[in-house]
Design an enzyme around this catalytic site. Sequence first.
Site, PDB file in Angstrom:
ATOM      1  N   ARG A   9      24.046 -27.071  29.323  1.00 22.66           N
ATOM      2  CA  ARG A   9      23.281 -28.071  30.011  1.00 22.66           C
ATOM      3  C   ARG A   9      22.526 -27.307  31.109  1.00 22.66           C
ATOM      4  O   ARG A   9      23.107 -26.593  32.206  1.00 22.66           O
ATOM      5  CB  ARG A   9      24.544 -29.101  30.699  1.00 22.66           C
ATOM      6  CG  ARG A   9      23.573 -29.672  31.959  1.00 22.66           C
ATOM      7  CD  ARG A   9      24.658 -30.954  32.538  1.00 22.66           C
ATOM      8  NE  ARG A   9      26.008 -30.709  32.732  1.00 22.66           N
ATOM      9  CZ  ARG A   9      26.302 -30.055  33.953  1.00 22.66           C
ATOM     10  NH1 ARG A   9      25.336 -29.712  34.695  1.00 22.66           N
ATOM     11  NH2 ARG A   9      27.785 -29.806  34.187  1.00 22.66           N
ATOM     12  N   HIS A  62      24.875 -32.377  35.934  1.00 24.34           N
ATOM     13  CA  HIS A  62      25.560 -33.344  35.090  1.00 24.34           C
ATOM     14  C   HIS A  62      24.694 -34.649  35.296  1.00 24.34           C
ATOM     15  O   HIS A  62      24.616 -35.477  34.485  1.00 24.34           O
ATOM     16  CB  HIS A  62      27.004 -33.274  35.731  1.00 24.34           C
ATOM     17  CG  HIS A  62      27.581 -34.452  34.875  1.00 24.34           C
ATOM     18  ND1 HIS A  62      28.307 -34.513  33.821  1.00 24.34           N
ATOM     19  CD2 HIS A  62      28.127 -35.708  35.415  1.00 24.34           C
ATOM     20  CE1 HIS A  62      28.651 -35.573  33.438  1.00 24.34           C
ATOM     21  NE2 HIS A  62      28.577 -36.358  34.635  1.00 24.34           N
ATOM     22  N   TYR A  70      28.991 -24.755  41.745  1.00 27.55           N
ATOM     23  CA  TYR A  70      29.830 -24.377  40.893  1.00 27.55           C
ATOM     24  C   TYR A  70      29.451 -23.180  39.818  1.00 27.55           C
ATOM     25  O   TYR A  70      30.347 -23.064  38.790  1.00 27.55           O
ATOM     26  CB  TYR A  70      30.740 -25.573  40.186  1.00 27.55           C
ATOM     27  CG  TYR A  70      29.790 -26.501  39.625  1.00 27.55           C
ATOM     28  CD1 TYR A  70      29.366 -26.212  38.146  1.00 27.55           C
ATOM     29  CD2 TYR A  70      29.318 -27.612  40.222  1.00 27.55           C
ATOM     30  CE1 TYR A  70      28.551 -27.105  37.444  1.00 27.55           C
ATOM     31  CE2 TYR A  70      28.617 -28.405  39.286  1.00 27.55           C
ATOM     32  CZ  TYR A  70      28.169 -28.293  38.105  1.00 27.55           C
ATOM     33  OH  TYR A  70      27.280 -29.150  37.330  1.00 27.55           O
TER      34      TYR A  70
END
Length: 329
Positions: free
Chosen positions: A229, A233, A242
């Site tokens: 990805r 998200h 993160y």
Amino acid sequence: MDTKLSLHLYRTMLLARRVDEEAVALQRQGVLPAYAPMRGQEAAQVGSASVLDTSRDFAFPTYRELGVALALGVDPVEYMGTHVGAWHGGMYDPMTTRFAPINAVVGGAVTHAVGWAMGADLDGTGGVAMTFFGDGASSQGDVHEAMNFAAVYRLPVVFLCQNNGWAISTPTSRQVAGGSVAARAAGYDMPGHRVDGNDVLAVREAVRQAVARAREGGGPSVVEAMTYRLGPHSTSDDPGRYRSAEEERDHAGRDPLTRFAARLRESGTAEADLTAAEEHAAEVVARVRAELSSSGDRPGEELFDFVYREPTAALLEQRRQWREDHADA
């Protein structure tokens, strides 16, 4: 390499990328309340969906399958209409497109696909269900139950896991024991295949074999497309919290769209064909923006329609109060 097919796959992947980028921009401008980007997963989605026979098969998506929708012929404006927060969701016809309504329940579409596949098996239509889910969703109990049920009854299902490396902010290594979703297939006595999810032709071939097996009565399969990805998200997520910029740069170099464009050039595809694909995508994106931006709000009174077959007394009272409150609006 089939030049005509490859160019068609590229055009669909490119369109998915450009519509996806536009959707993010529309969300930032307040046209869409929220959106889950799929940038980087175009090969996994378009390659797998391109195998389906829309006269008898059915795809069961999550909330991130724009590429699947476009590969099945769903109109992008009708698909994006699902994201504007109107009561009716999307405007596309699932029965015509063979693309089920968007499912925001993590792992929820997997059980739906298995149920549909049982119906197709009983009816003898030869139809195959393909269900999409992520590496994070693979940890849901619903997915285990669906795979076990499908294997016991040898149902025509292809479980397509897009392993994009992250379950929101949790890396695959911390939430998939053993690190492989495909390896779990052995526990259900079904084939499991791990494939380069950034190679559209490799995905297409792996899924083609799984679909053929299911159609011939061989039962379900798991295909794990290893991809990444490239974006967040969702539009409310900040992946910089993160994961490192170095990691993102590394995976950007494996972008499925740029990789496939280079492969097409090497095989002799004319630059004019690639330019035409960009021009087509730009035209579609302009239409998406214009039509979504001018769609307007649905009548508020529709909030009370289609809730129950026969409206309850409480619902009728709520509608009466709403009419009074909005009588001068």
